[in-house]
Design a protein around this motif. Structure first.
Motif, PDB file in Angstrom:
ATOM      1  N   UNK A 144      32.550  49.801  24.555  1.00  0.00           N
ATOM      2  CA  UNK A 144      33.861  50.136  25.030  1.00  0.00           C
ATOM      3  C   UNK A 144      33.906  50.074  26.557  1.00  0.00           C
ATOM      4  N   UNK A 145      32.803  50.454  27.187  1.00  0.00           N
ATOM      5  CA  UNK A 145      32.764  50.420  28.647  1.00  0.00           C
ATOM      6  C   UNK A 145      32.953  49.005  29.172  1.00  0.00           C
ATOM      7  N   UNK A 146      32.444  48.027  28.415  1.00  0.00           N
ATOM      8  CA  UNK A 146      32.594  46.634  28.835  1.00  0.00           C
ATOM      9  C   UNK A 146      34.060  46.247  28.910  1.00  0.00           C
ATOM     10  N   UNK A 147      34.819  46.681  27.924  1.00  0.00           N
ATOM     11  CA  UNK A 147      36.250  46.365  27.890  1.00  0.00           C
ATOM     12  C   UNK A 147      36.965  47.061  29.038  1.00  0.00           C
ATOM     13  N   UNK A 148      36.592  48.325  29.293  1.00  0.00           N
ATOM     14  CA  UNK A 148      37.201  49.038  30.409  1.00  0.00           C
ATOM     15  C   UNK A 148      36.926  48.314  31.725  1.00  0.00           C
ATOM     16  N   UNK A 149      35.703  47.825  31.887  1.00  0.00           N
ATOM     17  CA  UNK A 149      35.349  47.102  33.101  1.00  0.00           C
ATOM     18  C   UNK A 149      36.199  45.835  33.229  1.00  0.00           C
ATOM     19  N   UNK A 150      36.367  45.122  32.128  1.00  0.00           N
ATOM     20  CA  UNK A 150      37.184  43.904  32.154  1.00  0.00           C
ATOM     21  C   UNK A 150      38.636  44.226  32.472  1.00  0.00           C
ATOM     22  N   UNK A 151      39.156  45.314  31.906  1.00  0.00           N
ATOM     23  CA  UNK A 151      40.547  45.706  32.181  1.00  0.00           C
ATOM     24  C   UNK A 151      40.719  46.117  33.643  1.00  0.00           C
ATOM     25  N   UNK A 152      39.724  46.793  34.197  1.00  0.00           N
ATOM     26  CA  UNK A 152      39.769  47.179  35.598  1.00  0.00           C
ATOM     27  C   UNK A 152      39.785  45.942  36.489  1.00  0.00           C
ATOM     28  N   UNK A 153      38.931  44.979  36.178  1.00  0.00           N
ATOM     29  CA  UNK A 153      38.906  43.732  36.947  1.00  0.00           C
ATOM     30  C   UNK A 153      40.233  42.995  36.828  1.00  0.00           C
ATOM     31  N   UNK A 154      40.792  42.962  35.638  1.00  0.00           N
ATOM     32  CA  UNK A 154      42.078  42.299  35.432  1.00  0.00           C
ATOM     33  C   UNK A 154      43.171  42.972  36.254  1.00  0.00           C
ATOM     34  N   UNK A 155      43.211  44.298  36.205  1.00  0.00           N
ATOM     35  CA  UNK A 155      44.220  45.062  36.938  1.00  0.00           C
ATOM     36  C   UNK A 155      44.103  44.830  38.445  1.00  0.00           C
ATOM     37  N   UNK A 156      42.863  44.657  38.924  1.00  0.00           N
ATOM     38  CA  UNK A 156      42.619  44.420  40.342  1.00  0.00           C
ATOM     39  C   UNK A 156      42.848  42.962  40.731  1.00  0.00           C
ATOM     40  N   UNK A 157      43.129  42.119  39.746  1.00  0.00           N
ATOM     41  CA  UNK A 157      43.371  40.705  40.037  1.00  0.00           C
ATOM     42  C   UNK A 157      42.105  39.907  40.283  1.00  0.00           C
ATOM     43  N   UNK A 158      40.984  40.434  39.840  1.00  0.00           N
ATOM     44  CA  UNK A 158      39.698  39.754  40.024  1.00  0.00           C
ATOM     45  C   UNK A 158      39.362  38.899  38.812  1.00  0.00           C
ATOM     46  N   UNK A 159      38.453  37.974  39.002  1.00  0.00           N
ATOM     47  CA  UNK A 159      37.996  37.117  37.914  1.00  0.00           C
ATOM     48  C   UNK A 159      37.099  37.913  36.980  1.00  0.00           C
ATOM     49  N   UNK A 160      37.349  37.756  35.689  1.00  0.00           N
ATOM     50  CA  UNK A 160      36.516  38.436  34.691  1.00  0.00           C
ATOM     51  C   UNK A 160      35.422  37.456  34.279  1.00  0.00           C
ATOM     52  N   UNK A 161      34.259  37.630  34.892  1.00  0.00           N
ATOM     53  CA  UNK A 161      33.103  36.828  34.532  1.00  0.00           C
ATOM     54  C   UNK A 161      31.899  37.757  34.365  1.00  0.00           C
ATOM     55  N   UNK A 162      30.792  37.200  33.921  1.00  0.00           N
ATOM     56  CA  UNK A 162      29.627  38.026  33.617  1.00  0.00           C
ATOM     57  C   UNK A 162      29.148  38.810  34.832  1.00  0.00           C
ATOM     58  N   UNK A 163      29.127  38.175  35.986  1.00  0.00           N
ATOM     59  CA  UNK A 163      28.626  38.838  37.194  1.00  0.00           C
ATOM     60  C   UNK A 163      29.515  40.004  37.605  1.00  0.00           C
TER      61      UNK A 163
END
Length: 105
Positions: A1-20
């Motif tokens: 679940x934390x992975x999804x939260x991290x991806x949502x945070x990156x999306x909200x910040x307008x950042x690229x969602x990649x492995x790094x």
């Protein structure tokens, strides 16, 4: 679940969602990183329009109200019952939003 939260945070910040970037967010939060899960998440998100998925999520929570059988009337609810019903509805909406995580692996 934390992975999804991290991806949502990156999306909200307008950042690229990649492995790094997902790895950096998780490490900054002190979460144990599982590269296999991150790789699967990034791969599954590559084909998902996150904004559309978020917009569609609340509609999943809105279930059609159950009609009372003909001839039966609903009793008038007390203020406490209305408050309890509102809390239950909010809990259902939150559960549906959690279900959104299933879309992302």
């Amino acid at each position: 679940m934390e992975n999804i939260y991290a991806a949502m945070l990156l999306h909200k910040a307008g950042k690229t969602i990649d492995e790094a970037s997902v790895t950096k967010v998780l490490e900054a939060a002190g979460v144990t990183v599982d590269q296999i899960q991150i790789k699967a998440l990034v791969a599954s998100l590559s084909e998902v329009n996150i904004d559309e998925a978020i917009k569609a999520a609340p509609t999943l929570a809105a279930a059609a109200p159950v009609a009372a059988p003909a001839g039966e009337s609903k009793p008038v609810a007390a203020p406490e019952d209305k408050k309890k019903a509102a809390e239950e509805e909010k809990a259902k909406e939150e559960a549906a939003l959690e279900g959104l995580g299933a879309l992302f692996g």
